[in-house]
Motif scaffolding. Structure first.
Motif, PDB file in Angstrom:
ATOM      1  N   ASP A  60       3.915   2.169 -10.428  1.00 41.43           N
ATOM      2  CA  ASP A  60       3.175   0.890 -11.066  1.00 41.43           C
ATOM      3  C   ASP A  60       1.681   0.974 -10.572  1.00 41.43           C
ATOM      4  N   ARG A  61       1.213   2.222 -10.122  1.00 43.71           N
ATOM      5  CA  ARG A  61      -0.260   2.318  -9.767  1.00 43.71           C
ATOM      6  C   ARG A  61      -1.153   2.150 -10.804  1.00 43.71           C
ATOM      7  N   TYR A  62      -0.895   2.826 -12.108  1.00 39.78           N
ATOM      8  CA  TYR A  62      -1.565   2.683 -13.076  1.00 39.78           C
ATOM      9  C   TYR A  62      -1.259   1.936 -14.333  1.00 39.78           C
ATOM     10  N   ARG A  63      -0.193   1.133 -14.152  1.00 41.09           N
ATOM     11  CA  ARG A  63       0.277   0.558 -15.255  1.00 41.09           C
ATOM     12  C   ARG A  63      -0.245  -0.885 -15.354  1.00 41.09           C
ATOM     13  N   ILE A  64      -0.228  -1.606 -16.676  1.00 38.76           N
ATOM     14  CA  ILE A  64      -0.728  -3.017 -16.838  1.00 38.76           C
ATOM     15  C   ILE A  64       0.063  -3.654 -15.948  1.00 38.76           C
ATOM     16  N   PRO A  65      -0.500  -4.702 -15.379  1.00 37.95           N
ATOM     17  CA  PRO A  65       0.262  -5.630 -14.270  1.00 37.95           C
ATOM     18  C   PRO A  65       1.458  -6.207 -15.348  1.00 37.95           C
ATOM     19  N   GLU A  66       2.734  -6.666 -14.522  1.00 38.43           N
ATOM     20  CA  GLU A  66       3.675  -6.908 -15.359  1.00 38.43           C
ATOM     21  C   GLU A  66       3.174  -8.377 -16.023  1.00 38.43           C
ATOM     22  N   ALA A  67       2.615  -9.294 -15.455  1.00 36.04           N
ATOM     23  CA  ALA A  67       2.243 -10.561 -16.211  1.00 36.04           C
ATOM     24  C   ALA A  67       1.662 -10.090 -17.391  1.00 36.04           C
ATOM     25  N   LEU A  68       1.023  -9.283 -17.443  1.00 35.67           N
ATOM     26  CA  LEU A  68       0.260  -9.081 -18.783  1.00 35.67           C
ATOM     27  C   LEU A  68       0.864  -8.218 -19.797  1.00 35.67           C
ATOM     28  N   ARG A  69       1.911  -7.528 -19.466  1.00 37.53           N
ATOM     29  CA  ARG A  69       2.544  -6.488 -20.383  1.00 37.53           C
ATOM     30  C   ARG A  69       3.365  -7.153 -21.579  1.00 37.53           C
ATOM     31  N   PHE A  70       3.660  -8.343 -21.500  1.00 30.04           N
ATOM     32  CA  PHE A  70       4.503  -8.997 -22.726  1.00 30.04           C
ATOM     33  C   PHE A  70       3.492 -10.217 -22.808  1.00 30.04           C
ATOM     34  N   SER A  71       3.141 -10.290 -24.291  1.00 29.24           N
ATOM     35  CA  SER A  71       2.179 -11.580 -24.581  1.00 29.24           C
ATOM     36  C   SER A  71       2.645 -11.740 -26.280  1.00 29.24           C
ATOM     37  N   GLU A  72       2.620 -13.325 -26.381  1.00 30.63           N
ATOM     38  CA  GLU A  72       3.090 -13.560 -27.631  1.00 30.63           C
ATOM     39  C   GLU A  72       1.977 -13.683 -28.487  1.00 30.63           C
ATOM     40  N   ASP A  73       0.661 -13.507 -28.175  1.00 28.44           N
ATOM     41  CA  ASP A  73      -0.654 -14.048 -28.540  1.00 28.44           C
ATOM     42  C   ASP A  73      -0.712 -13.145 -29.727  1.00 28.44           C
ATOM     43  N   PRO A  74      -1.124 -13.753 -30.945  1.00 26.13           N
ATOM     44  CA  PRO A  74      -1.059 -13.037 -32.172  1.00 26.13           C
ATOM     45  C   PRO A  74      -2.232 -11.901 -32.190  1.00 26.13           C
ATOM     46  N   ALA A  75      -3.269 -12.078 -31.072  1.00 22.50           N
ATOM     47  CA  ALA A  75      -4.470 -10.875 -31.103  1.00 22.50           C
ATOM     48  C   ALA A  75      -3.766  -9.628 -30.588  1.00 22.50           C
ATOM     49  N   ASN A  76      -2.539  -9.771 -29.921  1.00 23.26           N
ATOM     50  CA  ASN A  76      -1.990  -8.639 -29.074  1.00 23.26           C
ATOM     51  C   ASN A  76      -0.816  -8.019 -30.063  1.00 23.26           C
ATOM     52  N   MET A  77      -0.639  -8.320 -31.231  1.00 24.06           N
ATOM     53  CA  MET A  77       0.623  -7.991 -32.162  1.00 24.06           C
ATOM     54  C   MET A  77      -0.188  -6.511 -32.742  1.00 24.06           C
ATOM     55  N   ALA A  78       0.852  -5.688 -32.850  1.00 26.24           N
ATOM     56  CA  ALA A  78       0.596  -4.348 -33.624  1.00 26.24           C
ATOM     57  C   ALA A  78       0.229  -4.741 -35.148  1.00 26.24           C
ATOM     58  N   TRP A  79      -0.631  -3.890 -35.617  1.00 19.03           N
ATOM     59  CA  TRP A  79      -0.738  -3.872 -37.008  1.00 19.03           C
ATOM     60  C   TRP A  79       0.698  -3.520 -38.023  1.00 19.03           C
ATOM     61  N   ALA A  80       1.557  -2.747 -37.230  1.00 24.69           N
ATOM     62  CA  ALA A  80       2.693  -2.423 -37.973  1.00 24.69           C
ATOM     63  C   ALA A  80       3.494  -3.698 -38.274  1.00 24.69           C
ATOM     64  N   ARG A  81       3.612  -4.268 -36.859  1.00 23.44           N
ATOM     65  CA  ARG A  81       4.282  -5.287 -36.915  1.00 23.44           C
ATOM     66  C   ARG A  81       3.771  -6.786 -37.875  1.00 23.44           C
ATOM     67  N   ARG A  82       2.466  -6.858 -37.782  1.00 21.25           N
ATOM     68  CA  ARG A  82       1.903  -7.693 -38.914  1.00 21.25           C
ATOM     69  C   ARG A  82       2.346  -7.362 -40.293  1.00 21.25           C
ATOM     70  N   VAL A  83       2.249  -6.077 -40.494  1.00 25.05           N
ATOM     71  CA  VAL A  83       2.705  -5.693 -41.960  1.00 25.05           C
ATOM     72  C   VAL A  83       4.236  -5.873 -42.361  1.00 25.05           C
ATOM     73  N   GLU A  84       5.027  -5.868 -41.201  1.00 24.40           N
ATOM     74  CA  GLU A  84       6.403  -6.021 -41.241  1.00 24.40           C
ATOM     75  C   GLU A  84       6.422  -7.546 -41.715  1.00 24.40           C
ATOM     76  N   LYS A  85       5.841  -8.614 -40.957  1.00 24.82           N
ATOM     77  CA  LYS A  85       6.011  -9.837 -41.187  1.00 24.82           C
ATOM     78  C   LYS A  85       5.387 -10.192 -42.456  1.00 24.82           C
ATOM     79  N   LEU A  86       4.377  -9.614 -42.987  1.00 27.68           N
ATOM     80  CA  LEU A  86       4.053  -9.861 -44.411  1.00 27.68           C
ATOM     81  C   LEU A  86       4.859  -9.479 -45.301  1.00 27.68           C
ATOM     82  N   GLU A  87       5.628  -8.381 -45.327  1.00 29.87           N
ATOM     83  CA  GLU A  87       6.733  -7.823 -46.178  1.00 29.87           C
ATOM     84  C   GLU A  87       8.031  -8.934 -46.361  1.00 29.87           C
ATOM     85  N   LEU A  88       8.217  -9.284 -44.849  1.00 27.11           N
ATOM     86  CA  LEU A  88       9.369 -10.509 -44.947  1.00 27.11           C
ATOM     87  C   LEU A  88       9.085 -11.819 -45.689  1.00 27.11           C
TER      88      LEU A  88
END
Length: 194
Positions: A60-88
Motif C-alpha cells: 500500500d506504500r504507493y497506492r491511493i489511500p483506501e478512503a479516496l479510492r472509491f468515490s461517487e463524485d461525478p467529477a471522478n467518473m470516467a468518460w467511458a462510463r459517462r458515455v454509457e450513461k448517455l447511451e442508456l
C-alpha cells in the motif's frame, strides 16, 4: 425562593462545565504517523508528545489511500462510463431489455449474450491462450531457419557418405598393388611406380 432553587442549579452547571473546559484546553501534543512494511517507527521529538503509529502493508506504500479510492463524485467518473450513461438514456422499446415500450423484453437475451462475450474477452483463460499463442509463434518463427540449416548439414553428410561409398565400390584399380609395410595391420594401396 427562586434564589434558593437557582443556586444549586448554578453549582451543578459549574461542576459539569469544569471537565469540559479542561478537555478544551489542549495539553498533549499528538502526532500520527503511517509506517509501511518493516520500516522503523520514528521516535517522538518531544517527551510530552503522544506518537500514534499505524503500520500498513508494503503493497500500500504507493497506492491511493483506501478512503479516496472509491468515490461517487461525478467529477471522478470516467468518460467511458459517462458515455454509457448517455447511451442508456434513450434505450427503451424493442430490443432494449426494459419494461418500457412494446417488445422491451426482446433485448434481454441479446444483452446476456453480449455480457457473456465480454466476459470471455476479458477472462483469464483468454489471456492464457494468448500467451500460449505468442510462445508458439515465437517457437515457430525460427523453425524454418533451423530446418534449412539442419537440411544443409544432412545433405553435406550424405554427399560425403556417397563419395566414400563410390570410392569403396570402385575398389582398387588394376594398376594399384596392395602392399604392407612393417608395423601396419592393414594393407595400403600404393599405385605402381611410387
Amino acid at each position: 425562593m427562586n434564589r434558593l432553587f437557582a443556586l444549586p442549579l448554578f453549582a451543578a452547571a459549574a461542576l459539569v462545565a469544569a471537565p469540559a473546559a479542561a478537555q478544551d484546553a489542549g495539553g498533549d501534543k499528538v502526532r500520527m504517523v503511517i509506517v509501511y512494511g518493516d520500516d522503523a517507527a520514528p521516535a517522538p521529538t518531544d517527551p510530552d508528545e503522544i506518537l500514534v503509529v499505524a503500520r500498513m502493508p508494503e503493497g500500500d506504500r504507493y497506492r491511493i489511500p483506501e478512503a479516496l479510492r472509491f468515490s461517487e463524485d461525478p467529477a471522478n467518473m470516467a468518460w467511458a462510463r459517462r458515455v454509457e450513461k448517455l447511451e442508456l438514456v434513450t434505450r427503451f422499446g424493442t430490443n432494449s431489455c426494459s419494461t418500457a415500450g412494446a417488445g422491451g423484453f426482446t433485448g434481454c437475451t441479446q444483452q446476456l449474450i453480449d455480457a457473456a462475450y465480454a466476459d470471455k474477452r476479458e477472462g483469464a483463460d483468454v489471456r492464457f491462450s494468448a500467451l500460449i499463442a505468442a510462445a508458439r509463434a515465437e517457437r515457430l518463427s525460427t523453425i524454418d531457419a533451423d530446418a534449412a540449416s539442419e537440411q544443409s548439414r544432412v545433405e553435406e553428410i550424405e554427399r560425403e557418405y556417397m563419395k566414400r561409398l563410390e570410392a569403396e565400390r570402385a575398389g582398387p584399380t588394376p594398376d594399384e598393388v596392395p602392399t604392407t609395410q612393417p608395423g601396419d595391420a592393414a594393407p595400403i594401396m600404393v599405385p605402381p611406380g611410387q
